[in-house]
Every structure is written in C-alpha cells, then in structure tokens.
Design an enzyme around this catalytic site. Sequence first.
Site, mmCIF file in Angstrom:
data_model
loop_
_atom_site.group_PDB
_atom_site.id
_atom_site.type_symbol
_atom_site.label_atom_id
_atom_site.label_comp_id
_atom_site.label_asym_id
_atom_site.label_seq_id
_atom_site.Cartn_x
_atom_site.Cartn_y
_atom_site.Cartn_z
ATOM 1 N N HIS A 297 5.579 12.170 -14.560
ATOM 2 C CA HIS A 297 6.095 11.625 -13.306
ATOM 3 C C HIS A 297 5.058 11.788 -12.187
ATOM 4 C CE1 HIS A 297 9.199 10.696 -10.241
ATOM 5 N NE2 HIS A 297 8.460 11.517 -9.503
ATOM 6 N N GLU A 298 4.565 13.011 -12.022
ATOM 7 C CA GLU A 298 3.605 13.272 -10.941
ATOM 8 C C GLU A 298 2.309 12.506 -11.174
ATOM 9 O OE1 GLU A 298 4.480 14.650 -8.199
ATOM 10 O OE2 GLU A 298 6.417 15.251 -8.988
ATOM 11 N N HIS B 225 2.463 9.116 -9.843
ATOM 12 C CA HIS B 225 2.136 9.027 -8.409
ATOM 13 C C HIS B 225 0.623 8.951 -8.200
ATOM 14 C CE1 HIS B 225 6.107 9.455 -6.763
ATOM 15 N NE2 HIS B 225 6.324 10.642 -7.296
ATOM 16 N N HIS C 290 -0.429 5.532 -8.918
ATOM 17 C CA HIS C 290 0.011 4.649 -7.828
ATOM 18 C C HIS C 290 -0.952 4.766 -6.638
ATOM 19 C CE1 HIS C 290 3.715 3.271 -5.238
ATOM 20 N NE2 HIS C 290 2.785 2.358 -5.323
HETATM 21 ZN ZN LIG Z 1 8.148 11.567 -7.468
#
Ligand SMILES: [Zn+2]
Length: 217
Positions: free
Chosen positions: A155-156, A159, A162
């Site tokens: 998940h991290e 980021h 992104h």
């Molecule tokens: Zn997040």
Amino acid sequence: MAALKSKETGEPHPTIYSWDWRYYLNQLRKRDFALDDEASRVYFPADKVMSGMFAVYAKVLGIEFKKVDGALWAPGVELYEIHDGASGRLIGTFYVDLFPREGKYGHARASGSAPARGVPGGYQVPLSVLVVNFEPPQGGSVAHLALAEVDTLFHEFGHIMHQQLTEARYASLSGANVDTDFVEAPSQMLENFVFEPEVLSLVSSDPKNPASRSRPT
Ligand SMILES: [Zn+2]
C-alpha cells in the site's frame, strides 16, 4: 469478536474498541482458519518481500529499480532510482528506511520530499521516502514480516509510485498532488496484488526449502 472479548473479560456486552479489533481478528483467524499472523512471519523474509515487490511493480508499470550504493543516515536505509524500462530514462529517486530506531516516526508512511516539476532546460525528478518499521534482523537472521505488514508495504509503496511516476509540469499538480478523495485510490488498488497466488509466491519463501529464498529475476 464481542463474544471472544466477553469470554476474556467477563463483561456481558463488551465494546470492541479501535485498539481491540486487530487482536481479536487474529484470535478469530487462529480459531476458525488456523491462520496466525505471527506464525506466518517465517514465510516473509524482508529481503525477499522487497525484491519480490519491486519485481511486481516493475512488471506492472514498465519500470526498473536500481539501488544506489553509499552510506546513508542509518543502517537499513537504502536509496533507489527508478528508470523507464524501455528508454532507461531516470524517472525518480526514493529512500527506503526499513527499521525502527529511537526518535523515528513509528508508522509506515510514504512522504514526498521533493516534488517533480519542469525546470528551465529540463525536468526535476521527484524524491520520496518510504518509512517502514520492520522487526529488525537479529543474530544474523533477516527481518521477517507478518502478512498484514506485507499488505501495508504494498500500500505505502503504491503511494511512492503515485508520487514518482509523473510528468506533470507544475509541482502543485505532479505525483500524488491530486484531490483528497483520489489520493488513496492507486495504493488501495495496488495493494490487492499481495493476495494473488503468483505474487504471494514472489514475496515469500518456504523456511524448510532454502532454494525458495532466491531472488526473483
Ligand atoms: Zn494510504
């Protein structure tokens, strides 16, 4: 979960607080599915998880990760460059800070340190920091992750991707500088890869079979 807590505490109608649910979820998984988050750690050595995760993201996003050698601010901190898989062009750079130490932020998080933006005569590539707190390696063994931590890591790292994979001209619009309701979307989609059998086999190894420890290519 309330029934489990009632049994433990003797309260007839206990409330499940935010600090309770992860503990009772683990109890439920143990009881109903013979799945123990702590016991599953042996299957997820940190180096295998990291190299497997890089392999997944490199394939999905058409990029390459290159580790930059050199001493950084603490043991367990690494610097990587991201290059475009087809052209080799430098896309961005990020630090990974893996282990807890005194005074360090305690949660997993991804921070943009310097945003991407167009500058006269070229493009400033972004710099990000992935902060995680794996259980540190002990007595020569490597750190191991619980499955929930592997999920958090994906998940991290979503980021970080992104923030990094951007060609926007203005810093205020580049990377993860998007409307608040979209900022979690890429990470929430990308973290689902963890539960694909093909990906699980890339990020895990069987402690009884040392050959499964080899790094993916
Ligand atoms: Zn997040």
